[in-house]
Scaffold this motif. Sequence first.
Motif, PDB file in Angstrom:
ATOM      1  N   TYR A 178      34.954  56.744-127.126  1.00  0.00           N
ATOM      2  CA  TYR A 178      35.670  57.931-126.655  1.00  0.00           C
ATOM      3  C   TYR A 178      36.845  57.510-125.796  1.00  0.00           C
ATOM      4  CZ  TYR A 178      36.814  62.335-124.461  1.00  0.00           C
ATOM      5  OH  TYR A 178      37.501  63.445-124.029  1.00  0.00           O
ATOM      6  N   SER A 179      37.986  58.101-126.057  1.00  0.00           N
ATOM      7  CA  SER A 179      39.155  57.887-125.215  1.00  0.00           C
ATOM      8  C   SER A 179      40.074  59.082-125.368  1.00  0.00           C
ATOM      9  CB  SER A 179      39.875  56.611-125.639  1.00  0.00           C
ATOM     10  OG  SER A 179      40.953  56.381-124.788  1.00  0.00           O
ATOM     11  N   GLN A 180      40.699  59.487-124.268  1.00  0.00           N
ATOM     12  CA  GLN A 180      41.703  60.550-124.384  1.00  0.00           C
ATOM     13  C   GLN A 180      42.943  59.916-124.994  1.00  0.00           C
ATOM     14  OE1 GLN A 180      41.337  61.870-120.203  1.00  0.00           O
ATOM     15  NE2 GLN A 180      41.184  63.908-121.059  1.00  0.00           N
ATOM     16  N   ASP A 181      43.691  60.716-125.718  1.00  0.00           N
ATOM     17  CA  ASP A 181      44.785  60.152-126.497  1.00  0.00           C
ATOM     18  C   ASP A 181      46.040  59.954-125.642  1.00  0.00           C
ATOM     19  OD1 ASP A 181      45.972  59.187-128.689  1.00  0.00           O
ATOM     20  OD2 ASP A 181      46.343  61.127-129.645  1.00  0.00           O
ATOM     21  N   LYS A 182      45.917  59.078-124.623  1.00  0.00           N
ATOM     22  CA  LYS A 182      47.092  58.806-123.774  1.00  0.00           C
ATOM     23  C   LYS A 182      47.187  57.296-123.597  1.00  0.00           C
ATOM     24  CE  LYS A 182      46.012  62.728-120.826  1.00  0.00           C
ATOM     25  NZ  LYS A 182      45.314  62.931-119.577  1.00  0.00           N
ATOM     26  N   THR A 183      48.366  56.785-123.266  1.00  0.00           N
ATOM     27  CA  THR A 183      48.532  55.349-123.070  1.00  0.00           C
ATOM     28  C   THR A 183      47.609  54.873-121.947  1.00  0.00           C
ATOM     29  OG1 THR A 183      50.836  55.745-123.545  1.00  0.00           O
ATOM     30  CG2 THR A 183      50.280  53.547-122.736  1.00  0.00           C
ATOM     31  N   ASP A 184      46.919  53.774-122.211  1.00  0.00           N
ATOM     32  CA  ASP A 184      46.043  53.160-121.210  1.00  0.00           C
ATOM     33  C   ASP A 184      44.909  54.053-120.695  1.00  0.00           C
ATOM     34  OD1 ASP A 184      47.301  50.781-121.412  1.00  0.00           O
ATOM     35  OD2 ASP A 184      48.364  50.907-119.491  1.00  0.00           O
ATOM     36  N   SER A 185      44.514  55.051-121.481  1.00  0.00           N
ATOM     37  CA  SER A 185      43.355  55.863-121.080  1.00  0.00           C
ATOM     38  C   SER A 185      42.100  55.003-121.077  1.00  0.00           C
ATOM     39  CB  SER A 185      43.111  56.983-122.090  1.00  0.00           C
ATOM     40  OG  SER A 185      44.120  57.919-122.032  1.00  0.00           O
ATOM     41  N   PRO A 186      41.124  55.315-120.223  1.00  0.00           N
ATOM     42  CA  PRO A 186      39.854  54.594-120.263  1.00  0.00           C
ATOM     43  C   PRO A 186      39.193  54.722-121.644  1.00  0.00           C
ATOM     44  CG  PRO A 186      39.949  56.074-118.373  1.00  0.00           C
ATOM     45  CD  PRO A 186      41.149  56.362-119.207  1.00  0.00           C
ATOM     46  N   ILE A 187      38.401  53.704-121.987  1.00  0.00           N
ATOM     47  CA  ILE A 187      37.712  53.698-123.286  1.00  0.00           C
ATOM     48  C   ILE A 187      36.215  53.556-123.037  1.00  0.00           C
ATOM     49  CG2 ILE A 187      37.478  52.497-125.510  1.00  0.00           C
ATOM     50  CD1 ILE A 187      40.303  51.312-124.948  1.00  0.00           C
ATOM     51  N   THR A 188      35.437  54.451-123.635  1.00  0.00           N
ATOM     52  CA  THR A 188      33.974  54.399-123.486  1.00  0.00           C
ATOM     53  C   THR A 188      33.328  53.985-124.800  1.00  0.00           C
ATOM     54  OG1 THR A 188      33.967  56.140-121.812  1.00  0.00           O
ATOM     55  CG2 THR A 188      31.917  55.786-123.013  1.00  0.00           C
TER      56      THR A 188
END
Length: 173
Positions: free
Chosen positions: A157-167
């Motif tokens: 899961y990650s929000q679709d933004k640059t450098d968003s956290p990744i789960t």
Amino acid sequence: MNNNTFVHKYIKSLIGKDDVTADLTAGNGNDTLFLSQLSKKVYAFDISAEAIASTKEKITGRDNVILVHDSHAQIDQYVKEKLRLAIFNLGYLPHGKEYSVTSGPETLIAVEKSYELLESGGYLIITFYLSHQGGRDEYYLLQDHIQKNRLTILETYSQDKTDSPITYIIRKD
Ligand SMILES: C[S@@+](CC[C@H](N)C(=O)[O-])C[C@H]1O[C@@H](n2cnc3c(N)ncnc32)[C@H](O)[C@@H]1O
């Protein structure tokens, strides 16, 4: 939805009142409190005294949390039973006076040991942060480990933004 909201929603379907869990990066205690409300017992680790104090305050009145002021790389010294779920929320202590941040090599040891402690069908949840110094290296190191060992990823899961956290939600088969 941010990663923490996603993780908490997901965890609700994974654990129950008979399960033993571990929060490998206690920080301000949000994940520890959440796990303590859903599971039988939580082991919560942090190397920062400030984080341990903050988590202790957050869990006031709860008697199913074992707080460990030590590195998560030492988990095998403290946990002598099988875990249903282990969670890592990597990076640094938010709003902390001291700068306490996870490091790739130590996280790798902790991930290996935690995975070993999981019961079959148990879950490992890792959230990576890329924007602080060392965050991207930590992510690549762990991603490499996950791929080489063919760990089963149920979800990312990650929000679709640059450098968003990744789960990553990983299941031990
Ligand atoms: C992003 S914060 C965790 C947030 C926390 N899960 C919460 O709900 O508030 C990351 C935490 O990892 C801790 N940390 C860094 N290196 C560690 C290590 N080797 N062992 C255990 N904790 C560590 C930091 O001190 C920091 O508190």
